[in-house]
Design a protein around this motif. Structure first.
Motif, short mmCIF file in Angstrom:
data_model
loop_
_atom_site.label_atom_id
_atom_site.label_comp_id
_atom_site.label_asym_id
_atom_site.label_seq_id
_atom_site.Cartn_x
_atom_site.Cartn_y
_atom_site.Cartn_z
N ALA A 303 0.86 -1.18 0.00
CA ALA A 303 0.00 0.00 0.00
C ALA A 303 0.89 1.24 0.00
N ASN A 340 -13.01 0.81 2.57
CA ASN A 340 -12.94 1.78 1.48
C ASN A 340 -13.26 1.11 0.15
N ILE A 346 -12.33 -3.14 -2.42
CA ILE A 346 -11.23 -2.44 -3.08
C ILE A 346 -10.75 -3.27 -4.26
N TRP A 348 -7.60 -4.33 -6.09
CA TRP A 348 -6.14 -4.38 -5.97
C TRP A 348 -5.52 -4.48 -7.35
N VAL A 357 -2.71 -1.93 -3.51
CA VAL A 357 -3.98 -1.24 -3.34
C VAL A 357 -3.80 0.24 -3.68
N TRP A 359 -5.02 3.07 -2.89
CA TRP A 359 -5.91 3.74 -1.94
C TRP A 359 -5.71 5.23 -1.90
N THR A 360 -6.53 5.87 -1.10
CA THR A 360 -6.43 7.31 -0.90
C THR A 360 -6.44 7.59 0.60
N SER A 363 -8.40 5.64 3.42
CA SER A 363 -8.65 4.26 3.04
C SER A 363 -8.25 3.33 4.17
#
Length: 368
Positions: A303, A340, A346, A348, A357, A359-360, A363
């Motif tokens: 991540a 999230n 999510i 991936w 991932v 993400w933001t 997340s």
């Protein structure tokens, strides 16, 4: 002219930095020799950036080409969280990104929860603007058991944040790199541990180990590389989470894999403040090198952190993530459940068998 003025202001601020205390016993550290702390690999390029080097970067360049087409100043999305969102369900480890290198890690086993926060910074370091808010107000944070600090740079070791967390968590244990005992005493940080490589801290079912990084340190005018730096593994529920802090690419990732002796379940690796590469590469990995690091670490998933929060390099806020995404393949539909989004899961990405991932801030994912 504005760039020149900004650079001059920066140089003036550096020259006026307070002189922080140094531990006299730092010279006894296995990692300290020839008057400073050292990395595992040769590190002559990491003696600390001089004011002249900073001025060259800010005024003359050269600049790197954009990593992807159509870049804008758009900021990453921030997903708002409540206190209850941060607590791991029974038998799970929950990981939520707060922005930059600040990550919340929660583990609950047999009804007992342990909460860990990495490199916490809630506002902004000197002369830098915070681009996005925290996903949760700091006043709403649940109790915290451990804070882990990777190194003494102001975007990772924020004294105001540490003092705030101490005031709210009397039993908080703050884990610092070697050489920071006198610093922590002067800053009234309370219970802290100044660590050498391999040192372990344990609470309930959570085990935290201080590990190498390839970096450097400076808080004031006369303390360059007089405080150590590192990364961390966190073992809980049979899972290993690796937090890289700040780091350049070196053999330390393979060294860590050998130390751990088993795969990393989730690697939290920095990808931002990576441009221009001629200036940043020795201290900051970018998306390409982060993917290399996942292989060295024998990581199952990755991540990306350290992007989209502070304008510390030439890369635009979302550029590191967009650069990373263009290197990955993605499934047609979400394949991992988490918080999230709250219901849909999510998607991936994948690179050479490692799951990534995209993400933001805000997340969250669960390891179980």
């Amino acid at each position: 002219m504005s760039l020149i003025f900004h650079s001059a202001t920066l140089l003036l601020a550096i020259s006026l930095f307070y002189c922080f205390p140094l531990d006299p016993d730092r010279v006894k550290s296995p990692s300290y020799r020839e008057g400073r702390y050292h990395n595992l690999d040769p590190d002559e390029e990491l003696q600390g950036k001089s004011p002249l080097a900073i001025l060259r970067w800010k005024v003359w360049g050269p600049k790197d080409a954009p990593a992807v087409e159509g870049l804008t100043e758009e900021l990453p999305t921030v997903l708002e969280r409540k206190s209850k969102d941060l607590i791991a369900p029974e038998g799970k480890v929950r990981v939520v990104w707060f922005g930059h290198a600040t990550v919340w890690i929660s583990s609950t086993k047999n009804g007992k929860t342990v909460n860990v926060l990495t490199d916490p910074i809630f506002d902004a370091p000197i002369l830098v603007t915070r681009l996005v808010k925290l996903p949760i107000p700091k006043e709403d944070l649940p109790p915290i058991d451990f804070v882990v600090v990777s190194h003494a740079h102001r975007d990772h070791l924020d004294r105001d944040t540490l003092r705030y967390l101490r005031s709210k968590n009397p039993n908080l244990q703050i884990l610092l790199p070697s050489g920071m005992k006198s610093f922590s005493e002067e800053e009234n940080l309370g219970s802290t541990v100044s660590q050498e490589l391999g040192q372990v801290s344990v609470k309930e079912s959570v085990k935290i180990t201080f590990l190498p990084a390839h970096h450097w340190s400076r808080m004031g005018i006369s303390d360059t590389n007089q405080y150590f730096w590192g990364s961390y593994s966190l073992e809980a529920q049979g899972k290993i989470i690796y937090f890289a802090g700040d780091t350049g690419y070196s053999s330390h990732f393979k060294n860590i894999s050998e130390r751990l002796g088993k795969p990393v379940d989730l690697a939290l690796l920095p990808i931002g403040a990576y441009k221009p590469r001629w200036f940043m590469k020795y201290a900051h990995i970018g998306p390409e090198e982060a993917l290399m690091a996942t292989k060295d670490l024998n990581a199952k998933s990755f991540a990306p952190i350290h992007w989209g929060t502070f304008p510390l390099g030439d890369d635009l806020p979302k550029e590191p993530m967009l650069d990373l995404k263009q290197r990955l393949s993605f499934p047609a539909s979400p394949d991992t459940k988490g918080i999230n989004p709250p219901t849909d899961g999510i998607s991936w990405g994948n690179k050479d068998g490692v799951k990534i991932v995209p993400w933001t801030i805000g997340s969250g994912i669960d390891l179980e």
